[in-house]
Design a protein around this motif. Structure first.
Motif, PDB file in Angstrom:
ATOM      1  N   VAL A 248      27.717 -16.468  20.800  1.00 53.36           N
ATOM      2  CA  VAL A 248      26.690 -16.071  19.844  1.00 53.36           C
ATOM      3  C   VAL A 248      25.382 -15.804  20.583  1.00 53.36           C
ATOM      4  O   VAL A 248      25.005 -16.542  21.486  1.00 53.36           O
ATOM      5  N   ARG A 249      24.694 -14.754  20.208  1.00 51.89           N
ATOM      6  CA  ARG A 249      23.373 -14.456  20.748  1.00 51.89           C
ATOM      7  C   ARG A 249      22.359 -14.521  19.616  1.00 51.89           C
ATOM      8  O   ARG A 249      22.406 -13.749  18.674  1.00 51.89           O
ATOM      9  N   GLY A 250      21.439 -15.471  19.718  1.00 51.11           N
ATOM     10  CA  GLY A 250      20.461 -15.661  18.672  1.00 51.11           C
ATOM     11  C   GLY A 250      19.419 -14.558  18.634  1.00 51.11           C
ATOM     12  O   GLY A 250      19.057 -13.978  19.651  1.00 51.11           O
ATOM     13  N   PHE A 251      18.934 -14.270  17.417  1.00 49.63           N
ATOM     14  CA  PHE A 251      17.867 -13.303  17.162  1.00 49.63           C
ATOM     15  C   PHE A 251      18.272 -11.870  17.491  1.00 49.63           C
ATOM     16  O   PHE A 251      17.418 -11.038  17.828  1.00 49.63           O
ATOM     17  N   GLU A 252      19.558 -11.558  17.387  1.00 51.04           N
ATOM     18  CA  GLU A 252      19.941 -10.148  17.440  1.00 51.04           C
ATOM     19  C   GLU A 252      19.445  -9.481  16.152  1.00 51.04           C
ATOM     20  O   GLU A 252      19.655  -9.999  15.061  1.00 51.04           O
ATOM     21  N   PRO A 253      18.784  -8.359  16.253  1.00 54.82           N
ATOM     22  CA  PRO A 253      18.211  -7.736  15.048  1.00 54.82           C
ATOM     23  C   PRO A 253      19.281  -7.344  14.048  1.00 54.82           C
ATOM     24  O   PRO A 253      20.391  -6.948  14.418  1.00 54.82           O
ATOM     25  N   GLY A 254      18.962  -7.464  12.770  1.00 50.13           N
ATOM     26  CA  GLY A 254      19.899  -7.115  11.718  1.00 50.13           C
ATOM     27  C   GLY A 254      19.826  -5.652  11.346  1.00 50.13           C
ATOM     28  O   GLY A 254      18.907  -4.920  11.723  1.00 50.13           O
ATOM     29  N   LEU A 255      20.820  -5.216  10.588  1.00 52.57           N
ATOM     30  CA  LEU A 255      20.838  -3.877   9.991  1.00 52.57           C
ATOM     31  C   LEU A 255      20.579  -4.056   8.500  1.00 52.57           C
ATOM     32  O   LEU A 255      21.422  -4.566   7.772  1.00 52.57           O
ATOM     33  N   HIS A 256      19.399  -3.667   8.052  1.00 52.10           N
ATOM     34  CA  HIS A 256      18.978  -3.892   6.672  1.00 52.10           C
ATOM     35  C   HIS A 256      18.701  -2.550   6.021  1.00 52.10           C
ATOM     36  O   HIS A 256      18.043  -1.693   6.613  1.00 52.10           O
ATOM     37  N   LEU A 257      19.178  -2.367   4.788  1.00 54.66           N
ATOM     38  CA  LEU A 257      18.939  -1.075   4.135  1.00 54.66           C
ATOM     39  C   LEU A 257      18.954  -1.199   2.625  1.00 54.66           C
ATOM     40  O   LEU A 257      19.452  -2.172   2.052  1.00 54.66           O
ATOM     41  N   GLY A 258      18.397  -0.183   1.994  1.00 52.62           N
ATOM     42  CA  GLY A 258      18.422  -0.028   0.553  1.00 52.62           C
ATOM     43  C   GLY A 258      18.443   1.452   0.225  1.00 52.62           C
ATOM     44  O   GLY A 258      18.136   2.301   1.069  1.00 52.62           O
ATOM     45  N   VAL A 259      18.805   1.790  -1.011  1.00 54.34           N
ATOM     46  CA  VAL A 259      18.942   3.188  -1.432  1.00 54.34           C
ATOM     47  C   VAL A 259      17.853   3.523  -2.435  1.00 54.34           C
ATOM     48  O   VAL A 259      17.667   2.817  -3.437  1.00 54.34           O
ATOM     49  N   LEU A 260      17.127   4.611  -2.168  1.00 55.68           N
ATOM     50  CA  LEU A 260      16.109   5.112  -3.078  1.00 55.68           C
ATOM     51  C   LEU A 260      16.753   5.976  -4.161  1.00 55.68           C
ATOM     52  O   LEU A 260      17.897   6.432  -4.020  1.00 55.68           O
ATOM     53  N   SER A 261      16.025   6.227  -5.241  1.00 55.77           N
ATOM     54  CA  SER A 261      16.594   6.950  -6.377  1.00 55.77           C
ATOM     55  C   SER A 261      16.949   8.388  -6.034  1.00 55.77           C
ATOM     56  O   SER A 261      17.791   8.999  -6.699  1.00 55.77           O
ATOM     57  N   ASP A 262      16.327   8.971  -4.988  1.00 53.56           N
ATOM     58  CA  ASP A 262      16.671  10.334  -4.589  1.00 53.56           C
ATOM     59  C   ASP A 262      17.815  10.375  -3.582  1.00 53.56           C
ATOM     60  O   ASP A 262      18.156  11.446  -3.067  1.00 53.56           O
ATOM     61  N   GLY A 263      18.428   9.225  -3.298  1.00 53.20           N
ATOM     62  CA  GLY A 263      19.570   9.165  -2.396  1.00 53.20           C
ATOM     63  C   GLY A 263      19.239   8.856  -0.960  1.00 53.20           C
ATOM     64  O   GLY A 263      20.130   8.597  -0.157  1.00 53.20           O
ATOM     65  N   ARG A 264      17.960   8.887  -0.583  1.00 53.49           N
ATOM     66  CA  ARG A 264      17.601   8.539   0.786  1.00 53.49           C
ATOM     67  C   ARG A 264      17.818   7.054   1.040  1.00 53.49           C
ATOM     68  O   ARG A 264      17.761   6.239   0.116  1.00 53.49           O
ATOM     69  N   ILE A 265      18.038   6.731   2.311  1.00 56.59           N
ATOM     70  CA  ILE A 265      18.277   5.357   2.719  1.00 56.59           C
ATOM     71  C   ILE A 265      17.030   4.845   3.428  1.00 56.59           C
ATOM     72  O   ILE A 265      16.534   5.479   4.366  1.00 56.59           O
ATOM     73  N   ALA A 266      16.515   3.690   3.002  1.00 60.87           N
ATOM     74  CA  ALA A 266      15.472   2.991   3.745  1.00 60.87           C
ATOM     75  C   ALA A 266      16.178   1.998   4.654  1.00 60.87           C
ATOM     76  O   ALA A 266      16.936   1.143   4.175  1.00 60.87           O
ATOM     77  N   LEU A 267      15.956   2.114   5.972  1.00 58.10           N
ATOM     78  CA  LEU A 267      16.785   1.393   6.944  1.00 58.10           C
ATOM     79  C   LEU A 267      15.924   0.797   8.049  1.00 58.10           C
ATOM     80  O   LEU A 267      15.033   1.456   8.588  1.00 58.10           O
ATOM     81  N   ALA A 268      16.198  -0.465   8.393  1.00 59.67           N
ATOM     82  CA  ALA A 268      15.530  -1.142   9.504  1.00 59.67           C
ATOM     83  C   ALA A 268      16.589  -1.630  10.482  1.00 59.67           C
ATOM     84  O   ALA A 268      17.542  -2.307  10.080  1.00 59.67           O
ATOM     85  N   ASP A 269      16.439  -1.271  11.768  1.00 53.17           N
ATOM     86  CA  ASP A 269      17.449  -1.645  12.762  1.00 53.17           C
ATOM     87  C   ASP A 269      16.816  -1.966  14.117  1.00 53.17           C
ATOM     88  O   ASP A 269      17.431  -1.738  15.157  1.00 53.17           O
ATOM     89  N   SER A 270      15.600  -2.472  14.120  1.00 50.18           N
ATOM     90  CA  SER A 270      14.948  -2.775  15.385  1.00 50.18           C
ATOM     91  C   SER A 270      14.253  -4.119  15.285  1.00 50.18           C
ATOM     92  O   SER A 270      14.178  -4.722  14.214  1.00 50.18           O
ATOM     93  N   THR A 271      13.725  -4.617  16.397  1.00 53.16           N
ATOM     94  CA  THR A 271      12.976  -5.865  16.346  1.00 53.16           C
ATOM     95  C   THR A 271      11.552  -5.647  15.870  1.00 53.16           C
ATOM     96  O   THR A 271      10.890  -6.577  15.427  1.00 53.16           O
ATOM     97  N   GLY A 272      11.041  -4.431  15.968  1.00 53.37           N
ATOM     98  CA  GLY A 272       9.692  -4.137  15.520  1.00 53.37           C
ATOM     99  C   GLY A 272       9.643  -3.856  14.030  1.00 53.37           C
ATOM    100  O   GLY A 272      10.658  -3.886  13.328  1.00 53.37           O
ATOM    101  N   TYR A 273       8.441  -3.587  13.528  1.00 50.24           N
ATOM    102  CA  TYR A 273       8.257  -3.267  12.119  1.00 50.24           C
ATOM    103  C   TYR A 273       8.389  -1.755  11.964  1.00 50.24           C
ATOM    104  O   TYR A 273       7.407  -1.015  11.999  1.00 50.24           O
ATOM    105  N   ARG A 274       9.633  -1.293  11.807  1.00 47.82           N
ATOM    106  CA  ARG A 274       9.918   0.126  11.671  1.00 47.82           C
ATOM    107  C   ARG A 274      10.993   0.297  10.606  1.00 47.82           C
ATOM    108  O   ARG A 274      12.091  -0.232  10.740  1.00 47.82           O
ATOM    109  N   VAL A 275      10.679   1.033   9.551  1.00 48.25           N
ATOM    110  CA  VAL A 275      11.634   1.341   8.493  1.00 48.25           C
ATOM    111  C   VAL A 275      11.818   2.846   8.461  1.00 48.25           C
ATOM    112  O   VAL A 275      10.866   3.600   8.236  1.00 48.25           O
ATOM    113  N   LYS A 276      13.038   3.296   8.725  1.00 47.11           N
ATOM    114  CA  LYS A 276      13.342   4.727   8.721  1.00 47.11           C
ATOM    115  C   LYS A 276      13.811   5.152   7.337  1.00 47.11           C
ATOM    116  O   LYS A 276      14.498   4.399   6.638  1.00 47.11           O
ATOM    117  N   LEU A 277      13.453   6.363   6.957  1.00 43.63           N
ATOM    118  CA  LEU A 277      13.946   6.981   5.735  1.00 43.63           C
ATOM    119  C   LEU A 277      14.945   8.049   6.140  1.00 43.63           C
ATOM    120  O   LEU A 277      14.592   9.042   6.775  1.00 43.63           O
TER     121      LEU A 277
END
Length: 431
Positions: A248-277
Motif C-alpha cells: 500500500v502507498r499512502g496518499f496516492e491521489p484519488g480519482l473524483h468526478l461528478g456529472v453536470l446537467s449538460d453532460g460534462r464531467i467535473a474531474l480531479a486527478d492530481s494532488t493539487g487543486y485542479r478540477v478539469k471539465l
C-alpha cells in the motif's frame, strides 16, 4: 420509519486508493478559470426530512448492508441493501414504495450488488460484481428489463456510477479490473491507458456494447513493492479466486468526478487543486483552480495515516479472479493490516479528497485538513468559475447522494452498527 435528529452529521472522508497524477498530466484546456483569494466561510441552512432504517422496524428497513443510495427526479430514494440483495425505494416523505430485485444468479437477481444509478427516465441500473458481472436494469415500476454482462469490477471506496443525461453511465474509481474466467490467464488487464500510468474513465451503454474510454486520468508512476502477498481461495474447486495484495502507498491521489446537467464531467486527478471539465468527446474544455498547495508528507503524518488505515484495512486489495467465491476469509484482513504497517507514502497529501455535483450544478470539492489528517473544509463552486463559499470541516459534508430540490442523503451507523439513511434538505448557504 423514524424522524431524524436535527444536528448535522459529519461523515469522515474515505482515503481512496485510486491513483492519479501529482503535479500535471499534459492536459491542455481550451479555457481556464481560477478561484483566487482566501476562503469565504459560509454555513448551510438545512431542514430534516426523514430517516429510514431500524433494528426492530419493518422488514424492508432492517438493512443488512447499505452499499449505495440515489434519488430520482421526483425525490424518491433508492437504497441498495447489499446484505438483503435488494433495492428499497421510498417516497419523498420516507414512506415505503417497493423493493426491487432479489438474491440469486439469474436475470434481475443479485449476488454481490455494489453500485446503482437512476437514469433520467427513472430506469434503475444496478451493478452486480458476481460471476459474471452484469448491469441489471429495471423500469420505473421495478420490473426487470434486461441484464447486460460486464467484465468491469466496481467495488471499494470511490467506485461510483454516474448517469449521463442521454441514459448512458460513467464509471470510475475504486477497484476496477477485467475478470478472466477459469481456464484463462490471470494477468493484469491490458488496458493501454493503464500501461501508460493512466486510469480510464469509461462511458457505458446498457445494450452490450464495449465501454468507451472517455478520458485517461493520470496516475502516479508505480513503484517497486517487495511487501506483496498472494492467496488462492477455493483451491481444488472448479472455480477459485486468486487474490494478490500489493504493498500500500499512502496518499496516492484519488480519482473524483461528478456529472453536470449538460453532460460534462467535473474531474480531479492530481494532488493539487485542479478540477478539469471534460466534454463527452474527451476534450478538456475548462479548468478550475485555487492556489492551495499540497502538504508535504511528514513522519508524523505517516504515523497518523497508518493508524487510521489499520482501523479500516481493506482499501489496497488488488484482485485477480479465476472464478467466483463465497465469503472472503478473515486472513484477508490480517494480510491487509500487515501491508498497511509496511506501507510506503507519496510525497504530498492531495488537496482534494472528494468531489461531487449537486442537482443545481454546484460542484462540491472536499479538501484535506490543513494538518494532513482528518476532515478538511468543503468548497462550493460553479462550472463557470463562480465561488459560492467554503463550508467548515465541522459543517455539512458531501452526501452519499444528492437529490432534486436540495435533498441530501447520508448513510449512517449507530454505536450498534445499525445502518440508517438520513435525508435532509439544503435550504440555503448563509454567508
Amino acid at each position: 420509519m423514524k424522524r431524524a435528529a436535527f444536528p448535522l452529521v459529519v461523515l469522515p472522508f474515505l482515503f481512496a486508493v485510486a491513483c492519479q497524477g501529482s503535479s500535471g498530466d499534459g492536459s491542455a484546456p481550451t479555457e481556464g478559470s481560477a478561484l483566487d483569494g482566501p476562503d469565504v466561510m459560509v454555513t448551510a441552512a438545512t431542514e430534516d426530512i426523514y430517516t429510514v432504517g431500524s433494528y426492530v422496524g419493518d422488514e424492508w428497513e432492517t438493512f443488512g448492508t447499505v452499499a449505495a443510495v440515489a434519488f430520482d427526479g421526483e425525490g424518491n430514494l433508492y437504497i441498495l441493501d447489499q446484505g438483503a440483495h435488494q433495492v428499497v425505494v421510498v417516497g419523498a416523505d420516507g414512506g415505503f414504495i417497493r423493493t426491487v430485485g432479489k438474491g440469486g444468479g439469474g436475470p434481475g437477481e443479485f449476488q454481490r450488488a455494489s453500485r446503482l444509478a437512476v437514469l433520467p427516465d427513472r430506469r434503475l441500473a444496478v451493478f452486480d460484481f458476481g460471476m459474471p458481472g452484469a448491469f441489471e436494469v429495471f423500469d420505473s415500476e421495478g420490473r426487470f428489463l434486461s441484464s447486460t454482462p460486464s467484465e468491469l469490477m466496481l467495488i471499494g471506496p470511490g467506485a461510483r456510477l454516474h448517469p449521463l443525461p442521454d441514459g448512458r453511465l460513467v464509471a470510475a474509481g475504486g477497484t476496477r479490473m477485467r475478470l478472466p474466467f477459469a481456464g484463462s490467464s490471470a494477468e493484469e488487464p491490458g488496458d493501454p491507458a493503464a500501461q501508460e500510468n493512466r486510469r480510464p474513465v469509461e462511458v457505458i451503454t446498457l445494450d452490450g456494447e464495449e465501454p468507451r474510454i472517455l478520458y485517461a486520468a493520470w496516475e502516479l508512476p508505480p513503484e517497486e513493492r517487495e511487501n506483496r502477498q498472494e492467496m488462492r481461495l477455493g483451491a481444488g474447486s472448479s472455480r477459485s479466486v486468486f487474490m494478490s495484495v500489493r504493498g500500500v502507498r499512502g496518499f496516492e491521489p484519488g480519482l473524483h468526478l461528478g456529472v453536470l446537467s449538460d453532460g460534462r464531467i467535473a474531474l480531479a486527478d492530481s494532488t493539487g487543486y485542479r478540477v478539469k471539465l471534460v466534454a463527452l468527446d474527451g476534450r478538456v474544455t475548462g479548468l478550475l483552480e485555487r492556489p492551495i498547495p499540497p502538504l508535504p508528507v511528514t513522519e508524523s503524518i505517516q504515523e497518523g495515516y497508518r493508524a487510521q488505515r489499520v482501523e479500516g484495512a481493506g482499501d489496497g486489495l488488488r484482485i485477480s479472479v479465476l472464478g467466483s467465491n463465497s465469503n472472503l476469509p478473515a486472513e484477508i484482513g490480517e494480510m491487509m493490516e500487515q501491508q498497511i504497517r509496511e506501507m510506503t507514502f507519496a510525497d504530498e497529501v492531495p488537496v482534494i479528497t472528494d468531489l461531487a455535483v449537486d442537482w443545481e450544478d454546484r460542484i462540491w470539492i472536499a479538501r484535506s485538513a490543513p494538518e494532513g489528517l482528518g476532515d478538511g473544509p468543503t468548497d462550493i463552486v460553479t462550472a463557470d468559475g463562480g465561488y459560492v463559499g467554503t463550508l467548515a470541516a465541522t459543517g455539512l459534508r458531501i452526501p452519499d447522494a444528492f437529490g432534486p430540490g436540495g435533498l441530501l442523503a447520508y448513510i449512517e451507523s449507530d454505536e450498534l452498527d445499525v445502518q440508517t439513511v438520513r435525508v435532509i434538505r439544503l435550504v440555503a448557504f448563509d454567508g
